[in-house]
Write a protein that holds these residues in place. Structure first.
Motif, PDB file in Angstrom:
ATOM      1  N   GLY A 171       0.823  -1.195   0.000  1.00 22.28           N
ATOM      2  CA  GLY A 171       0.000   0.000   0.000  1.00 22.28           C
ATOM      3  C   GLY A 171       0.859   1.248   0.000  1.00 22.28           C
ATOM      4  O   GLY A 171       1.842   1.344  -0.727  1.00 22.28           O
ATOM      5  N   CYS A 172       0.501   2.208   0.840  1.00 21.16           N
ATOM      6  CA  CYS A 172       1.231   3.468   0.910  1.00 21.16           C
ATOM      7  C   CYS A 172       1.086   4.044   2.321  1.00 21.16           C
ATOM      8  O   CYS A 172      -0.001   4.010   2.905  1.00 21.16           O
ATOM      9  CB  CYS A 172       0.674   4.443  -0.123  1.00 21.16           C
ATOM     10  N   ARG A 173       2.173   4.561   2.836  1.00 19.26           N
ATOM     11  CA  ARG A 173       2.140   5.273   4.120  1.00 19.26           C
ATOM     12  C   ARG A 173       2.450   6.737   3.844  1.00 19.26           C
ATOM     13  O   ARG A 173       3.546   7.062   3.375  1.00 19.26           O
ATOM     14  CB  ARG A 173       3.146   4.676   5.104  1.00 19.26           C
ATOM     15  N   ALA A 174       1.482   7.621   4.097  1.00 18.86           N
ATOM     16  CA  ALA A 174       1.629   9.049   3.804  1.00 18.86           C
ATOM     17  C   ALA A 174       1.805   9.842   5.083  1.00 18.86           C
ATOM     18  O   ALA A 174       1.258   9.493   6.137  1.00 18.86           O
ATOM     19  CB  ALA A 174       0.415   9.555   3.032  1.00 18.86           C
ATOM     20  N   GLU A 175       2.568  10.942   4.980  1.00 16.45           N
ATOM     21  CA  GLU A 175       2.752  11.842   6.120  1.00 16.45           C
ATOM     22  C   GLU A 175       3.165  13.214   5.606  1.00 16.45           C
ATOM     23  O   GLU A 175       3.602  13.371   4.463  1.00 16.45           O
ATOM     24  CB  GLU A 175       3.827  11.299   7.064  1.00 16.45           C
ATOM     25  N   LEU A 176       3.014  14.215   6.454  1.00 15.81           N
ATOM     26  CA  LEU A 176       3.528  15.546   6.119  1.00 15.81           C
ATOM     27  C   LEU A 176       5.036  15.506   6.050  1.00 15.81           C
ATOM     28  O   LEU A 176       5.695  14.800   6.828  1.00 15.81           O
ATOM     29  CB  LEU A 176       3.101  16.556   7.176  1.00 15.81           C
ATOM     30  N   ALA A 177       5.618  16.264   5.121  1.00 15.00           N
ATOM     31  CA  ALA A 177       7.073  16.400   5.096  1.00 15.00           C
ATOM     32  C   ALA A 177       7.521  17.086   6.379  1.00 15.00           C
ATOM     33  O   ALA A 177       6.817  17.970   6.899  1.00 15.00           O
ATOM     34  CB  ALA A 177       7.505  17.209   3.878  1.00 15.00           C
TER      35      ALA A 177
END
Length: 592
Positions: A130-136
């Motif tokens: 899948g994908c793990r997203a976060e703020l830079a």
């Protein structure tokens, strides 16, 4: 529709990888960091699980238009709705190193207000992750990670405020008239600022315009020839000099069928034909770079195909977790044909080296020694059976095209040796060449069929026989070949669409299902019409065949019986044969 037609896509690239952008502006296919690596977006192969990067107008009645900026691979998608016009510009800056990657996407409000839904859902490793997203960390955009850590993390630079979820990033934006909003997707590298749009856009546009201006073709079909050259260039690695057969894998040759192959590799045959097309248009640097790749990696033990970097093991496997385009399974990666014997590749490669030599390319003595090894291999094995140009999986035969190309290998090596005064056993080579010629001329002729047939003892007519005069094995006025041409017209032609072969009388090629017309064969047919003097017919056939191109002038591998494009996309074979046919017609046109 869960799946847009294959032809409803365009391609952008950076000469190291390529992305498919559909007619609605969604990136539905992308491998990273290069052509033959795992996908990050693959919705074209699985509508739910594949991953994508889309912009969707709120107005459900929006119409879409798509075009390339002239002489470039910069793509513009227009959203035409009751609210007005919005525009999406997509491009990829040219890769400077083996690990460069960026996609620049700019939304522009041309007229009226627009509400647009944004979805960015990477699915790493062929959608097995899948994908793990976060703020830079610095707040400048967002990071997108492969949970398994196998593929590089991505960073999205944008001013848009997006929501982070378990599937990626999403949001709704309101686009005012004259407003620009950028989305720049690149590898995460810790930079604190977004790469500049304007300089990247201008640099990319100037690169493609300068490259297109080098084309020496000035005939009536300049636009499709330039578009084909640009497509071939997009399929060529700036880092290695090799070229892939197509940008994609798994797209079906027939909906629901099993003929779904991985074409993201460097076939010697396809690459040689591509270099031939480049040379005919004046692009000698590409041929020089490819020759470097051949010299460094392949000549000592030539095999049918390689990875872009020259790797030899291309083990084939099925991705059972993907449903396939329009439920066409299996979805294969790798290609078991890599260890097939296909004798035609020697002739196609040495013919390209011969043309490279004619255009002023360098043939060093070490390179010549390697060519001599190839010729000696052909002389020792030209009687062997093989799998042929179409890579049949029904067993080996003595294929006509393989025999003709074995003759070509010896003939062109003789010409190189004589032109360069290079050391070679010329008399022995001539004897072998002539013996091979007589065998092909007499033994491959099938008197009952009245044609040269697919393999020794076969009664199947094969469109690869169209290459016999193109490879200068026979004159285009040779009676037996003209009879073969007439038989191809009778058995394999549907107006201007040509099938590779049609299995009759219990013949089989080792695979289930039917296939569609092959676009390369259709352009070979057009070129043959020009060569035999039917120039008016060739001109009309060329124009009609070009009418099967998609909305931005691209072709996949095949054209179906409903006019749909099928197979991997865009296909080098289709575009290089378009170029060859256009050049030949122009050559035959009377000068005024």
């Amino acid at each position: 529709m869960r799946y847009l037609p294959i032809e409803d896509h365009a391609v952008i690239g950076n000469l190291h990888t390529a992305a498919l952008v559909n007619l609605h502006g969604s990136i539905d296919f992308l491998c990273l960091p290069r052509f033959d690596c795992p996908t990050v977006f693959a919705r074209i192969l699985d509508a739910e699980q594949g991953g994508f990067f889309s912009f969707t107008p709120a107005d459900k009645d929006t119409r879409y238009k798509q075009l390339y900026l002239p002489d470039t691979n910069i793509l513009v998608t227009r959203f035409l709705s009751a609210d007005g016009i919005a525009e999406l510009t997509d491009f990829m800056p040219i890769a400077e190193t083996a690990h460069d990657f960026s996609i620049y996407r700019r939304l522009k409000g041309v007229y009226g207000h627009h509400r647009i839904d944004v979805q960015i859902q990477p699915r790493f490793d062929y959608a097995r992750q899948g994908c793990r997203a976060e703020l830079a960390p610095d707040g400048n955009g967002y990071l997108l990670h492969d949970p398994a850590g196998e593929q590089p993390s991505l960073q999205l630079y944008t001013r848009a405020k997006l929501e982070i979820s378990s599937s990626g990033l999403s949001g709704v934006i309101d686009l005012a008239p004259g407003q620009d909003l950028d989305f720049i997707l690149t590898f995460a590298n810790g930079n604190s600022s977004s790469p500049g749009w304007e300089s990247a856009f201008n640099h990319c546009r100037h690169y493609w315009e300068k490259w297109s201006a080098k084309c020496t073709y000035r005939g009536r079909w300049r636009d499709p020839v330039i578009r084909s050259a640009l497509a071939l260039k997009l399929l060529t690695s700036i880092h290695y000099g090799s070229t892939v057969a197509a940008a994609t894998f798994g797209l079906p040759e027939a909906l629901g069928g099993e003929r779904n192959w991985d074409y993201r590799f460097t076939w010697i045959r396809d690459a040689a034909f591509t270099m031939y097309a480049f040379l005919r248009l004046g692009y000698t640097e590409e041929a020089e770079h490819f020759m470097d790749w051949i010299r460094e990696r392949c000549v000592d033990s030539l095999q049918l195909m390689y990875g872009v970097d020259g790797r030899k093991d291309l083990e084939e496997m099925a991705l059972d977790h993907l449903e396939g385009y329009a439920q066409s399974q299996p979805v294969r990666i790798g290609n078991a044909a890599y260890n097939q014997r296909q004798m035609d590749i020697y002739g196609e490669l040495i013919d390209t080296i011969y043309l490279y030599n004619q255009s002023g390319g360098s043939i060093t003595i070490d390179f010549w020694k390697d060519i001599v090894k190839l010729v000696e291999y052909v002389i020792a094995h030209w009687r062997d059976k093989d799998h042929g140009i179409w890579e049949v999986r029904s067993g080996e035969q003595r294929f006509l095209h393989s025999a003709v190309c074995s003759w070509v290998a010896i003939d062109r090596a003789l010409k190189i040796a004589e032109a360069r005064s290079l050391p070679a056993p010329l008399e022995r080579w001539r004897k072998q060449r002539d013996e091979l010629y007589h065998e092909i001329y007499e033994d491959f002729w099938n008197e009952e069929v009245g044609a040269y047939t697919q393999f020794l003892g076969s009664d199947t007519v094969d469109a690869s026989a169209l290459l016999m005069p193109l490879l200068r094995f026979v004159s285009s006025k040779e009676p037996r070949w003209l009879a073969t041409f007439a038989k191809i017209e009778e058995k394999l032609l549907a107006d201007v669409l040509v099938f590779r072969y049609k299995l009759e009388h219990g013949a089989e090629d080792g695979l289930e299902g039917e296939e569609s017309s092959f676009t390369i064969c259709s352009f070979w047919y057009v070129e043959c019409l020009a060569r035999i003097g039917r120039l008016d017919e060739a001109t009309v056939a060329m124009q009609k065949l070009l009418g099967y191109a998609n909305h931005v002038g691209l072709f996949s591998e095949e054209i179906g019986i409903h006019g749909e494009q099928l197979g991997n996309f865009p296909q080098a074979f289709s575009h290089l044969s378009l170029i060859s046919a256009a050049v030949q017609i122009e050559k035959k046109r009377p000068s005024h």
